[in-house]
Design a protein around this motif. Structure first.
Motif, PDB file in Angstrom:
ATOM      1  N   ASP A 104       6.582  -1.480   8.517  1.00 45.80           N
ATOM      2  CA  ASP A 104       6.248  -2.649   9.340  1.00 45.80           C
ATOM      3  C   ASP A 104       6.102  -2.180  10.776  1.00 45.80           C
ATOM      4  O   ASP A 104       7.104  -2.059  11.487  1.00 45.80           O
ATOM      5  CB  ASP A 104       7.315  -3.730   9.214  1.00 45.80           C
ATOM      6  N   PHE A 105       4.883  -1.936  11.206  1.00 48.53           N
ATOM      7  CA  PHE A 105       4.656  -1.358  12.533  1.00 48.53           C
ATOM      8  C   PHE A 105       4.972  -2.343  13.647  1.00 48.53           C
ATOM      9  O   PHE A 105       5.007  -1.971  14.806  1.00 48.53           O
ATOM     10  CB  PHE A 105       3.205  -0.879  12.666  1.00 48.53           C
ATOM     11  N   LYS A 106       5.208  -3.612  13.332  1.00 43.95           N
ATOM     12  CA  LYS A 106       5.541  -4.603  14.347  1.00 43.95           C
ATOM     13  C   LYS A 106       7.039  -4.668  14.620  1.00 43.95           C
ATOM     14  O   LYS A 106       7.469  -5.350  15.554  1.00 43.95           O
ATOM     15  CB  LYS A 106       5.022  -5.976  13.943  1.00 43.95           C
ATOM     16  N   ASP A 107       7.834  -4.027  13.815  1.00 47.45           N
ATOM     17  CA  ASP A 107       9.282  -4.066  13.968  1.00 47.45           C
ATOM     18  C   ASP A 107       9.731  -2.881  14.808  1.00 47.45           C
ATOM     19  O   ASP A 107       9.671  -1.736  14.345  1.00 47.45           O
ATOM     20  CB  ASP A 107       9.946  -4.034  12.595  1.00 47.45           C
ATOM     21  N   PRO A 108      10.208  -3.114  16.035  1.00 45.70           N
ATOM     22  CA  PRO A 108      10.600  -1.991  16.885  1.00 45.70           C
ATOM     23  C   PRO A 108      11.746  -1.170  16.297  1.00 45.70           C
ATOM     24  O   PRO A 108      11.892   0.013  16.633  1.00 45.70           O
ATOM     25  CB  PRO A 108      11.011  -2.669  18.208  1.00 45.70           C
ATOM     26  N   ARG A 109      12.530  -1.756  15.422  1.00 38.18           N
ATOM     27  CA  ARG A 109      13.655  -1.020  14.834  1.00 38.18           C
ATOM     28  C   ARG A 109      13.191   0.099  13.912  1.00 38.18           C
ATOM     29  O   ARG A 109      13.967   1.011  13.593  1.00 38.18           O
ATOM     30  CB  ARG A 109      14.552  -1.993  14.055  1.00 38.18           C
ATOM     31  N   LEU A 110      11.937   0.034  13.482  1.00 36.91           N
ATOM     32  CA  LEU A 110      11.428   1.025  12.545  1.00 36.91           C
ATOM     33  C   LEU A 110      10.639   2.144  13.223  1.00 36.91           C
ATOM     34  O   LEU A 110      10.199   3.072  12.551  1.00 36.91           O
ATOM     35  CB  LEU A 110      10.542   0.341  11.498  1.00 36.91           C
ATOM     36  N   MET A 111      10.480   2.062  14.549  1.00 45.00           N
ATOM     37  CA  MET A 111       9.778   3.122  15.264  1.00 45.00           C
ATOM     38  C   MET A 111      10.731   4.288  15.495  1.00 45.00           C
ATOM     39  O   MET A 111      11.897   4.101  15.843  1.00 45.00           O
ATOM     40  CB  MET A 111       9.247   2.594  16.593  1.00 45.00           C
ATOM     41  N   ASP A 112      10.234   5.518  15.307  1.00 43.83           N
ATOM     42  CA  ASP A 112      11.087   6.699  15.379  1.00 43.83           C
ATOM     43  C   ASP A 112      11.160   7.320  16.766  1.00 43.83           C
ATOM     44  O   ASP A 112      12.173   7.949  17.118  1.00 43.83           O
ATOM     45  CB  ASP A 112      10.588   7.751  14.389  1.00 43.83           C
ATOM     46  N   TYR A 113      10.095   7.191  17.516  1.00 42.06           N
ATOM     47  CA  TYR A 113      10.020   7.858  18.817  1.00 42.06           C
ATOM     48  C   TYR A 113       9.637   6.846  19.893  1.00 42.06           C
ATOM     49  O   TYR A 113       8.784   5.992  19.666  1.00 42.06           O
ATOM     50  CB  TYR A 113       8.993   8.992  18.779  1.00 42.06           C
ATOM     51  N   TRP A 114      10.255   6.997  21.068  1.00 49.42           N
ATOM     52  CA  TRP A 114      10.033   6.076  22.179  1.00 49.42           C
ATOM     53  C   TRP A 114       9.867   6.826  23.493  1.00 49.42           C
ATOM     54  O   TRP A 114      10.511   7.862  23.708  1.00 49.42           O
ATOM     55  CB  TRP A 114      11.226   5.123  22.336  1.00 49.42           C
ATOM     56  N   GLY A 115       9.030   6.290  24.347  1.00 47.52           N
ATOM     57  CA  GLY A 115       9.017   6.732  25.723  1.00 47.52           C
ATOM     58  C   GLY A 115      10.091   6.000  26.502  1.00 47.52           C
ATOM     59  O   GLY A 115      10.806   5.159  25.954  1.00 47.52           O
ATOM     60  N   LYS A 116      10.185   6.308  27.805  1.00 48.72           N
ATOM     61  CA  LYS A 116      11.225   5.697  28.633  1.00 48.72           C
ATOM     62  C   LYS A 116      10.795   4.352  29.206  1.00 48.72           C
ATOM     63  O   LYS A 116      11.634   3.622  29.747  1.00 48.72           O
ATOM     64  CB  LYS A 116      11.615   6.651  29.760  1.00 48.72           C
ATOM     65  N   GLY A 117       9.512   4.041  29.105  1.00 49.47           N
ATOM     66  CA  GLY A 117       9.030   2.749  29.553  1.00 49.47           C
ATOM     67  C   GLY A 117       8.461   2.767  30.953  1.00 49.47           C
ATOM     68  O   GLY A 117       8.806   3.615  31.776  1.00 49.47           O
ATOM     69  N   THR A 118       7.584   1.807  31.228  1.00 49.62           N
ATOM     70  CA  THR A 118       7.006   1.622  32.554  1.00 49.62           C
ATOM     71  C   THR A 118       6.985   0.128  32.853  1.00 49.62           C
ATOM     72  O   THR A 118       6.619  -0.679  31.989  1.00 49.62           O
ATOM     73  CB  THR A 118       5.602   2.255  32.650  1.00 49.62           C
ATOM     74  N   LEU A 119       7.387  -0.238  34.069  1.00 52.07           N
ATOM     75  CA  LEU A 119       7.541  -1.647  34.427  1.00 52.07           C
ATOM     76  C   LEU A 119       6.219  -2.243  34.890  1.00 52.07           C
ATOM     77  O   LEU A 119       5.544  -1.698  35.770  1.00 52.07           O
ATOM     78  CB  LEU A 119       8.593  -1.791  35.520  1.00 52.07           C
ATOM     79  N   VAL A 120       5.882  -3.376  34.308  1.00 50.93           N
ATOM     80  CA  VAL A 120       4.730  -4.171  34.723  1.00 50.93           C
ATOM     81  C   VAL A 120       5.245  -5.508  35.234  1.00 50.93           C
ATOM     82  O   VAL A 120       5.943  -6.222  34.514  1.00 50.93           O
ATOM     83  CB  VAL A 120       3.743  -4.388  33.556  1.00 50.93           C
ATOM     84  N   THR A 121       4.912  -5.827  36.477  1.00 49.01           N
ATOM     85  CA  THR A 121       5.318  -7.089  37.078  1.00 49.01           C
ATOM     86  C   THR A 121       4.074  -7.858  37.505  1.00 49.01           C
ATOM     87  O   THR A 121       3.248  -7.321  38.248  1.00 49.01           O
ATOM     88  CB  THR A 121       6.235  -6.879  38.296  1.00 49.01           C
ATOM     89  N   VAL A 122       3.939  -9.078  37.006  1.00 50.45           N
ATOM     90  CA  VAL A 122       2.784  -9.910  37.328  1.00 50.45           C
ATOM     91  C   VAL A 122       3.272 -11.111  38.119  1.00 50.45           C
ATOM     92  O   VAL A 122       4.053 -11.916  37.608  1.00 50.45           O
ATOM     93  CB  VAL A 122       2.053 -10.360  36.059  1.00 50.45           C
ATOM     94  N   SER A 123       2.817 -11.230  39.350  1.00 50.81           N
ATOM     95  CA  SER A 123       3.241 -12.341  40.196  1.00 50.81           C
ATOM     96  C   SER A 123       2.250 -13.498  40.091  1.00 50.81           C
ATOM     97  O   SER A 123       1.060 -13.300  39.853  1.00 50.81           O
ATOM     98  CB  SER A 123       3.354 -11.892  41.649  1.00 50.81           C
ATOM     99  N   SER A 124       2.768 -14.704  40.284  1.00 47.65           N
ATOM    100  CA  SER A 124       1.912 -15.895  40.167  1.00 47.65           C
ATOM    101  C   SER A 124       1.266 -16.255  41.489  1.00 47.65           C
ATOM    102  O   SER A 124       1.580 -15.696  42.527  1.00 47.65           O
ATOM    103  CB  SER A 124       2.741 -17.075  39.665  1.00 47.65           C
TER     104      SER A 124
END
Length: 124
Positions: A104-124
């Motif tokens: 199930d590629f939509k389930d994050p618990r089943l992903m084996d490898y992850w990056g550290k992430g990048t923040l996206v902020t959208v202001s109104s």
């Protein structure tokens, strides 16, 4: 061992565009599914988009369909997420992820490898 590294996040106004990139290193094969997930403050990590690394099959979350485009460049070993018409609700840390065999590629618990992430902020 697959290593992933995201870049391209930032602060933008609603309606703007951003392009996220994920550098991919390590062994990958036709079975790999590459995905983008996001996690807003106080929220669970959620599926955004995914594609198979070799044949390019693609899936999107309903909330981003028509606005976001996932793609990959084999020559540069990168996975990208083009985000258009951004909304404040898109504000989150965006993660690149990979799994060699996803039931199930939509389930994050089943992903084996992850990056550290990048923040996206959208202001109104």
């Amino acid at each position: 061992q697959v290593q992933l590294g995201e870049s391209g996040g930032g602060l933008v106004q609603a309606g703007a565009s951003l392009r996220l990139s994920c550098a991919v290193s390590g062994p990958t094969s036709s079975s790999y599914v590459m995905g983008w997930f996001r996690q807003g403050l106080g929220k669970e990590r959620e599926f955004v988009a995914a594609m198979t690394w070799v044949d390019g099959w693609i899936s999107y979350a309903e909330s981003v369909k028509g606005r976001f485009t996932i793609s990959r460049d084999h020559a540069k070993n990168t996975l990208s997420l083009q985000m258009n018409a951004l909304k404040p609700a898109d504000t989150a840390v965006y993660y690149c992820a990979a799994c060699p065999y996803c039931s199930d590629f939509k389930d994050p618990r089943l992903m084996d490898y992850w990056g550290k992430g990048t923040l996206v902020t959208v202001s109104s």
